[in-house]
Motif scaffolding. Sequence first.
Motif, PDB file in Angstrom:
ATOM      1  N   LEU A 273     -11.242 -25.841   6.214  1.00  0.00           N
ATOM      2  CA  LEU A 273      -9.796 -25.655   6.238  1.00  0.00           C
ATOM      3  C   LEU A 273      -9.284 -25.415   4.826  1.00  0.00           C
ATOM      4  O   LEU A 273      -9.769 -26.000   3.857  1.00  0.00           O
ATOM      5  N   ILE A 274      -8.297 -24.563   4.719  1.00  0.00           N
ATOM      6  CA  ILE A 274      -7.639 -24.283   3.435  1.00  0.00           C
ATOM      7  C   ILE A 274      -6.268 -24.942   3.461  1.00  0.00           C
ATOM      8  O   ILE A 274      -5.393 -24.542   4.227  1.00  0.00           O
ATOM      9  N   ILE A 275      -6.088 -25.963   2.630  1.00  0.00           N
ATOM     10  CA  ILE A 275      -4.825 -26.706   2.587  1.00  0.00           C
ATOM     11  C   ILE A 275      -4.018 -26.241   1.387  1.00  0.00           C
ATOM     12  O   ILE A 275      -4.457 -26.376   0.233  1.00  0.00           O
ATOM     13  N   ALA A 276      -2.850 -25.689   1.631  1.00  0.00           N
ATOM     14  CA  ALA A 276      -1.981 -25.234   0.535  1.00  0.00           C
ATOM     15  C   ALA A 276      -1.515 -26.435  -0.285  1.00  0.00           C
ATOM     16  O   ALA A 276      -1.195 -27.498   0.272  1.00  0.00           O
ATOM     17  N   LEU A 277      -1.454 -26.272  -1.586  1.00  0.00           N
ATOM     18  CA  LEU A 277      -1.026 -27.376  -2.446  1.00  0.00           C
ATOM     19  C   LEU A 277       0.365 -27.873  -2.089  1.00  0.00           C
ATOM     20  O   LEU A 277       0.654 -29.070  -2.180  1.00  0.00           O
ATOM     21  N   GLN A 278       1.238 -26.973  -1.672  1.00  0.00           N
ATOM     22  CA  GLN A 278       2.606 -27.369  -1.343  1.00  0.00           C
ATOM     23  C   GLN A 278       2.663 -28.284  -0.129  1.00  0.00           C
ATOM     24  O   GLN A 278       3.673 -28.968   0.098  1.00  0.00           O
ATOM     25  N   ASP A 279       1.576 -28.313   0.684  1.00  0.00           N
ATOM     26  CA  ASP A 279       1.539 -29.169   1.873  1.00  0.00           C
ATOM     27  C   ASP A 279       0.876 -30.512   1.619  1.00  0.00           C
ATOM     28  O   ASP A 279       0.764 -31.341   2.526  1.00  0.00           O
TER      29      ASP A 279
ATOM     30  N   PHE B  66      -3.428 -37.519  -3.239  1.00  0.00           N
ATOM     31  CA  PHE B  66      -4.866 -37.768  -3.130  1.00  0.00           C
ATOM     32  C   PHE B  66      -5.093 -39.236  -3.457  1.00  0.00           C
ATOM     33  O   PHE B  66      -4.441 -39.788  -4.356  1.00  0.00           O
ATOM     34  N   GLN B  67      -6.037 -39.848  -2.774  1.00  0.00           N
ATOM     35  CA  GLN B  67      -6.319 -41.253  -3.063  1.00  0.00           C
ATOM     36  C   GLN B  67      -7.809 -41.549  -2.889  1.00  0.00           C
ATOM     37  O   GLN B  67      -8.423 -41.170  -1.889  1.00  0.00           O
ATOM     38  N   ALA B  68      -8.375 -42.221  -3.898  1.00  0.00           N
ATOM     39  CA  ALA B  68      -9.773 -42.625  -3.838  1.00  0.00           C
ATOM     40  C   ALA B  68      -9.881 -43.942  -3.083  1.00  0.00           C
ATOM     41  O   ALA B  68      -9.086 -44.866  -3.283  1.00  0.00           O
ATOM     42  N   ASP B  69     -10.878 -44.016  -2.210  1.00  0.00           N
ATOM     43  CA  ASP B  69     -11.137 -45.225  -1.435  1.00  0.00           C
ATOM     44  C   ASP B  69     -12.640 -45.387  -1.327  1.00  0.00           C
ATOM     45  O   ASP B  69     -13.306 -44.647  -0.617  1.00  0.00           O
ATOM     46  N   ASP B  70     -13.170 -46.368  -2.049  1.00  0.00           N
ATOM     47  CA  ASP B  70     -14.611 -46.588  -2.114  1.00  0.00           C
ATOM     48  C   ASP B  70     -15.295 -45.346  -2.688  1.00  0.00           C
ATOM     49  O   ASP B  70     -14.975 -44.908  -3.786  1.00  0.00           O
ATOM     50  N   LYS B  71     -16.190 -44.697  -1.934  1.00  0.00           N
ATOM     51  CA  LYS B  71     -16.955 -43.561  -2.469  1.00  0.00           C
ATOM     52  C   LYS B  71     -16.269 -42.222  -2.233  1.00  0.00           C
ATOM     53  O   LYS B  71     -16.763 -41.181  -2.683  1.00  0.00           O
ATOM     54  N   TYR B  72     -15.162 -42.205  -1.524  1.00  0.00           N
ATOM     55  CA  TYR B  72     -14.547 -40.939  -1.125  1.00  0.00           C
ATOM     56  C   TYR B  72     -13.147 -40.786  -1.702  1.00  0.00           C
ATOM     57  O   TYR B  72     -12.460 -41.754  -2.023  1.00  0.00           O
ATOM     58  N   VAL B  73     -12.731 -39.509  -1.814  1.00  0.00           N
ATOM     59  CA  VAL B  73     -11.348 -39.194  -2.175  1.00  0.00           C
ATOM     60  C   VAL B  73     -10.726 -38.456  -0.991  1.00  0.00           C
ATOM     61  O   VAL B  73     -11.262 -37.465  -0.510  1.00  0.00           O
TER      62      VAL B  73
ATOM     63  N   ILE C 217     -11.280 -35.800   4.054  1.00  0.00           N
ATOM     64  CA  ILE C 217     -12.188 -36.161   2.970  1.00  0.00           C
ATOM     65  C   ILE C 217     -12.430 -34.923   2.111  1.00  0.00           C
ATOM     66  O   ILE C 217     -12.673 -33.833   2.627  1.00  0.00           O
ATOM     67  N   THR C 218     -12.358 -35.078   0.802  1.00  0.00           N
ATOM     68  CA  THR C 218     -12.632 -33.975  -0.113  1.00  0.00           C
ATOM     69  C   THR C 218     -14.005 -34.148  -0.757  1.00  0.00           C
ATOM     70  O   THR C 218     -14.616 -35.222  -0.669  1.00  0.00           O
TER      71      THR C 218
ATOM     72  N   ILE D  66      -4.425 -22.725  -9.423  1.00  0.00           N
ATOM     73  CA  ILE D  66      -4.942 -22.695  -8.062  1.00  0.00           C
ATOM     74  C   ILE D  66      -3.784 -22.938  -7.099  1.00  0.00           C
ATOM     75  O   ILE D  66      -2.734 -23.460  -7.478  1.00  0.00           O
ATOM     76  N   HIS D  67      -3.995 -22.573  -5.841  1.00  0.00           N
ATOM     77  CA  HIS D  67      -2.909 -22.674  -4.856  1.00  0.00           C
ATOM     78  C   HIS D  67      -3.303 -23.435  -3.593  1.00  0.00           C
ATOM     79  O   HIS D  67      -2.453 -23.711  -2.752  1.00  0.00           O
ATOM     80  N   SER D  68      -4.593 -23.809  -3.483  1.00  0.00           N
ATOM     81  CA  SER D  68      -5.038 -24.504  -2.275  1.00  0.00           C
ATOM     82  C   SER D  68      -6.291 -25.323  -2.561  1.00  0.00           C
ATOM     83  O   SER D  68      -6.950 -25.147  -3.590  1.00  0.00           O
ATOM     84  N   ILE D  69      -6.604 -26.229  -1.627  1.00  0.00           N
ATOM     85  CA  ILE D  69      -7.820 -27.030  -1.675  1.00  0.00           C
ATOM     86  C   ILE D  69      -8.557 -26.838  -0.347  1.00  0.00           C
ATOM     87  O   ILE D  69      -7.933 -26.915   0.729  1.00  0.00           O
ATOM     88  N   SER D  70      -9.858 -26.591  -0.403  1.00  0.00           N
ATOM     89  CA  SER D  70     -10.640 -26.428   0.821  1.00  0.00           C
ATOM     90  C   SER D  70     -11.281 -27.764   1.213  1.00  0.00           C
ATOM     91  O   SER D  70     -11.749 -28.514   0.352  1.00  0.00           O
ATOM     92  N   VAL D  71     -11.279 -28.070   2.507  1.00  0.00           N
ATOM     93  CA  VAL D  71     -11.886 -29.291   3.037  1.00  0.00           C
ATOM     94  C   VAL D  71     -12.688 -28.933   4.286  1.00  0.00           C
ATOM     95  O   VAL D  71     -12.383 -27.964   4.990  1.00  0.00           O
ATOM     96  N   LYS D  72     -13.714 -29.715   4.562  1.00  0.00           N
ATOM     97  CA  LYS D  72     -14.510 -29.487   5.767  1.00  0.00           C
ATOM     98  C   LYS D  72     -13.972 -30.327   6.917  1.00  0.00           C
ATOM     99  O   LYS D  72     -13.595 -31.481   6.738  1.00  0.00           O
ATOM    100  N   GLN D  73     -13.940 -29.752   8.094  1.00  0.00           N
ATOM    101  CA  GLN D  73     -13.605 -30.481   9.310  1.00  0.00           C
ATOM    102  C   GLN D  73     -14.575 -30.014  10.400  1.00  0.00           C
ATOM    103  O   GLN D  73     -14.395 -28.952  10.994  1.00  0.00           O
ATOM    104  N   GLY D  74     -15.609 -30.810  10.649  1.00  0.00           N
ATOM    105  CA  GLY D  74     -16.655 -30.387  11.566  1.00  0.00           C
ATOM    106  C   GLY D  74     -17.377 -29.181  11.012  1.00  0.00           C
ATOM    107  O   GLY D  74     -17.867 -29.183   9.881  1.00  0.00           O
TER     108      GLY D  74
END
Length: 254
Positions: free
Chosen positions: A158-164, A168-175, A186-187, A146-154
């Motif tokens: 958004l498509i975030i390239a892996l190179q950028d 990743f860090q887990a905090d309570d119920k979210y990563v 938030i992913t 894979i080359h990117s991760i998709s995330v919601k913003q409103g």
Amino acid sequence: MLMPYKTILIDDEPISINRIKRLLKEYDDTFEIIGEALNGQEGLEMIEDLRPDLIFLDIEMPILTGFEMLERLTFMPIVIFVTAYDQFAIKAFEENSIDYLLKPIEKSRLDKAVQKLQKFTENQSVQLSIDSLQSLTELLKPKKDIHSISVKQGDKILIIALQDIAFFQADDKYVFLHTLDNKQYITNYTISNLTEKLPSHFIRISRSSIVNGNQIRELEKHFSGKYLVALNDSKRTKLETGISYHDNLKRFSL
């Protein structure tokens, strides 16, 4: 630990469970079967309820795999895996001091597992940490291209390239996904999901953190045999490693 070991069998194949039961009859003084489960969810609930000394655990099961079940446990029994993995993958089990039985189970191999169990008991080192089991999970799960991760913003995705991505860090119920330019999203993934999904240069360094290995600036020795992983993001983030994940960093740096 006093014998016989209170034992639960967890496998989605009744034929496999019946075979284990037949083979274990010869070891009535070693194993007392107190439960059977046909999937990871049943196994999880049974372990938390009955608190066995030992489990025979299949890996590929419906609802929860063996590894997913182990990651959710608050009580960790001794684990003997029952697996159909090939010989190459099995080396990971040996290196992590976890015993395994390759399907179809042979009596001679079970004999060796019992001998190993007795040695572990004598050395008082039978129980393995959840961290160690999660580290084993990473060794065996395939990586996808894979080359990117998709995330919601409103209302946007958004498509975030892996190179950028820095880490990743887990905090309570979210990563949370953290970018090199200090943005945070938030992913919809768990750390375990990401471990399976991401390519090999993303390294899990603890139960809660995965870093982009291409963005590691340096490693600093820290307390209790741990390290601080310094990254090249704009904040110059430093993340603490978990001891059982050091091999991941070693493999990447070779």
